[in-house]
Design an enzyme around this catalytic site. Structure first.
Site, PDB file in Angstrom:
ATOM      1  CG  ASN A  42      -0.475  -0.205   2.517  1.00  0.00           C
ATOM      2  OD1 ASN A  42       0.583  -0.803   2.689  1.00  0.00           O
ATOM      3  ND2 ASN A  42      -1.186   0.276   3.505  1.00  0.00           N
ATOM      4  CB  ILE A  43       1.639   3.607  -2.357  1.00  0.00           C
ATOM      5  CG1 ILE A  43       2.503   2.399  -2.721  1.00  0.00           C
ATOM      6  CG2 ILE A  43       2.413   4.922  -2.538  1.00  0.00           C
ATOM      7  CD1 ILE A  43       2.789   2.258  -4.207  1.00  0.00           C
ATOM      8  CD  GLU A  44      -1.474   4.824   4.432  1.00  0.00           C
ATOM      9  OE1 GLU A  44      -0.970   5.674   5.206  1.00  0.00           O
ATOM     10  OE2 GLU A  44      -2.176   3.862   4.832  1.00  0.00           O
ATOM     11  CB  CYS A  53      -5.236  -1.433  -1.620  1.00  0.00           C
ATOM     12  SG  CYS A  53      -6.524  -0.680  -0.630  1.00  0.00           S
ATOM     13  CD  GLU A  55      -5.334  -5.982  -1.095  1.00  0.00           C
ATOM     14  OE1 GLU A  55      -4.740  -4.885  -1.013  1.00  0.00           O
ATOM     15  OE2 GLU A  55      -6.108  -6.401  -0.234  1.00  0.00           O
ATOM     16  CB  CYS A  91     -10.718  -2.468   0.600  1.00  0.00           C
ATOM     17  SG  CYS A  91     -10.203  -1.813  -0.997  1.00  0.00           S
ATOM     18  CB  CYS A  94      -8.791  -4.542  -3.603  1.00  0.00           C
ATOM     19  SG  CYS A  94      -7.581  -3.232  -3.294  1.00  0.00           S
TER      20      CYS A  94
HETATM   21  N1  THU Z   1      -5.192  -1.557   2.705  1.00  0.00           N
HETATM   22  C1  THU Z   1      -4.641  -2.357   1.749  1.00  0.00           C
HETATM   23  O1  THU Z   1      -3.584  -2.046   1.180  1.00  0.00           O
HETATM   24  N2  THU Z   1      -5.283  -3.502   1.440  1.00  0.00           N
HETATM   25  C2  THU Z   1      -6.400  -3.975   2.063  1.00  0.00           C
HETATM   26  O2  THU Z   1      -6.893  -5.035   1.714  1.00  0.00           O
HETATM   27  C3  THU Z   1      -7.003  -3.196   3.146  1.00  0.00           C
HETATM   28  C4  THU Z   1      -6.443  -1.841   3.370  1.00  0.00           C
HETATM   29  C5  THU Z   1      -4.478  -0.325   3.081  1.00  0.00           C
HETATM   30  C6  THU Z   1      -5.142   0.960   2.664  1.00  0.00           C
HETATM   31  C7  THU Z   1      -4.523   1.926   3.665  1.00  0.00           C
HETATM   32  O3  THU Z   1      -3.260   2.335   3.187  1.00  0.00           O
HETATM   33  C8  THU Z   1      -4.329   1.089   4.915  1.00  0.00           C
HETATM   34  O4  THU Z   1      -4.349  -0.268   4.474  1.00  0.00           O
HETATM   35  C9  THU Z   1      -5.386   1.291   5.970  1.00  0.00           C
HETATM   36  O5  THU Z   1      -6.661   1.158   5.449  1.00  0.00           O
END
Ligand code: THU
Length: 138
Positions: A42-44, A53, A55, A91, A94
């Protein structure tokens, strides 16, 4: 590529997660039908909505490299800097992206805590009656 090896790849990818806002690090490893593995984290983003996310990072990497035929994906997540202590199911966004490229009945989603502790679902189980390409005649 065994499920355990795919989980290992997801755990490795998780090390690259960029999560200054949530502090929740996720890794994914996508196995293509040709045996290739595409990883993602994941890259915020300070703007929040541009965050991606793990995935989708993995899936978009694969598609951008010409691969759209997938067998399964392993996902691991948890507090950054700690080992995962619970499953991280994908999520809804995804799941919908998976629905674009993956067969609902055969694509497997492995939600793992470790190589020895994981649950496997089909996409149909996690996105029943989903809207996909066939709904648009594709
Ligand atoms: N996140 C994912 O990368 N994959 C998931 O299946 C659930 C959530 C990330 C999004 C965000 O960066 C962090 O987790 C918190 O929600």
């Amino acid at each position: 590529m065994t499920d355990k090896e795919l989980i290992e790849a997801a755990l490795d990818a998780r090390q690259m997660a960029y999560t200054p806002y949530s502090g929740f690090a996720v890794g994914a490893a996508l196995l293509a039908k040709d045996g290739r593995v595409y990883t993602g984290c994941n890259i915020e983003n300070a703007g929040f909505t541009p965050s991606n996310c793990a995935e989708r990072t993995a899936i978009f990497k694969a598609v951008s490299e010409g691969n759209k035929d997938f067998a399964k994906i392993a996902i691991v997540g948890g507090k950054a800097g700690s080992e995962p202590d619970s499953m991280t199911p994908p999520c809804g966004v995804c799941r919908q992206v998976m629905r674009e490229f993956c067969d609902p009945d055969s694509f497997e989603i492995i939600a793992a805590i470790s190589v020895d502790d994981y649950v496997t679902y089909t996409l149909e189980q996690l996105l029943p009656e989903g809207f996909g390409p066939s709904n648009l005649g594709k």
